[in-house]
Design a protein around this motif. Structure first.
Motif, PDB file in Angstrom:
ATOM      1  N   CYS A  20       0.858  -1.181   0.000  1.00  0.00           N
ATOM      2  CA  CYS A  20       0.000   0.000   0.000  1.00  0.00           C
ATOM      3  C   CYS A  20       0.894   1.231   0.000  1.00  0.00           C
ATOM      4  O   CYS A  20       2.092   1.143   0.242  1.00  0.00           O
ATOM      5  N   LYS A  22       1.444   3.852   2.160  1.00  0.00           N
ATOM      6  CA  LYS A  22       1.183   4.193   3.556  1.00  0.00           C
ATOM      7  C   LYS A  22       1.431   5.665   3.834  1.00  0.00           C
ATOM      8  O   LYS A  22       2.429   6.243   3.410  1.00  0.00           O
ATOM      9  N   TYR A  24       0.291   6.803   7.318  1.00  0.00           N
ATOM     10  CA  TYR A  24       0.414   6.842   8.770  1.00  0.00           C
ATOM     11  C   TYR A  24       0.086   5.460   9.324  1.00  0.00           C
ATOM     12  O   TYR A  24      -0.753   4.746   8.772  1.00  0.00           O
ATOM     13  N   GLU A  25       0.740   5.119  10.440  1.00  0.00           N
ATOM     14  CA  GLU A  25       0.428   3.871  11.125  1.00  0.00           C
ATOM     15  C   GLU A  25       0.742   4.009  12.605  1.00  0.00           C
ATOM     16  O   GLU A  25       1.733   4.622  12.982  1.00  0.00           O
ATOM     17  N   LEU A  30      -4.286   2.249  10.539  1.00  0.00           N
ATOM     18  CA  LEU A  30      -3.426   2.368   9.366  1.00  0.00           C
ATOM     19  C   LEU A  30      -4.111   3.320   8.393  1.00  0.00           C
ATOM     20  O   LEU A  30      -5.329   3.254   8.209  1.00  0.00           O
ATOM     21  N   PHE A  32      -3.689   4.740   4.387  1.00  0.00           N
ATOM     22  CA  PHE A  32      -3.012   4.575   3.105  1.00  0.00           C
ATOM     23  C   PHE A  32      -3.885   5.186   2.019  1.00  0.00           C
ATOM     24  O   PHE A  32      -5.075   5.456   2.234  1.00  0.00           O
ATOM     25  N   LYS A  48      -6.884  -1.560  12.846  1.00  0.00           N
ATOM     26  CA  LYS A  48      -6.146  -2.815  12.705  1.00  0.00           C
ATOM     27  C   LYS A  48      -6.941  -3.991  13.268  1.00  0.00           C
ATOM     28  O   LYS A  48      -6.671  -5.127  12.926  1.00  0.00           O
TER      29      LYS A  48
END
Length: 142
Positions: A20, A22, A24-25, A30, A32, A48
């Motif tokens: 993906c 991305k 931010y996580e 998550l 994306f 998540k």
């Protein structure tokens, strides 16, 4: 309501089985970019945890997703010099849901520019990579 399918595309992205772009996580969410964006910077915010949609997500996970969606909206306004933002969330087939893992669309908008039709255009990976970098750099801190 049908059971959560742990092999849906977003679950595979969370597990790192699919790539993906991305933005931010953290340990609970998550963010994306949508590969078929309706406007530049169109991001998806997902928990998540294994939640099919708003009907079965734990309230604290939903609250966290909402907080992250707000941060993404602010970042999208800055990064894409947007005039506004559209936030969408769909539930079950009749509600327009296509991928059955809770997700919130955060779409930066410009005055007078209509969104592209849903699932109508797959963006080039290099464009998405640049937009993800731009959006991530604009994310406000907690």
């Amino acid at each position: 309501m049908p059971d959560y399918d742990p092999n849906n595309i977003f679950a595979k992205i969370i597990r790192g089985e699919l790539p993906c772009h991305k933005v931010y996580e953290d340990d609970r969410a998550l963010v994306f970019l949508d590969i078929m964006p309706r406007a530049p910077g169109h991001a998806l915010v997902i928990p998540k945890s294994p939640a099919r949609n708003i009907l079965d997500v734990a309230p604290d996970d939903l609250a966290h997703v909402a907080q992250i969606a707000q941060r993404v909206a602010k970042a999208g306004m800055r990064a894409f010099e947007a005039d506004g933002v559209t936030v969408q969330q769909f539930n079950e087939n009749a509600g327009g849901q296509v991928v059955f893992h809770l997700h919130v669309h955060v779409i930066p908008r410009k005055d007078g520019v209509p969104m592209k039709p849903a699932a109508s255009y797959k963006e080039k990976p290099e464009v998405l990579a640049e937009q993800a970098k731009k959006l991530a750099a604009a994310m406000p801190s907690v």
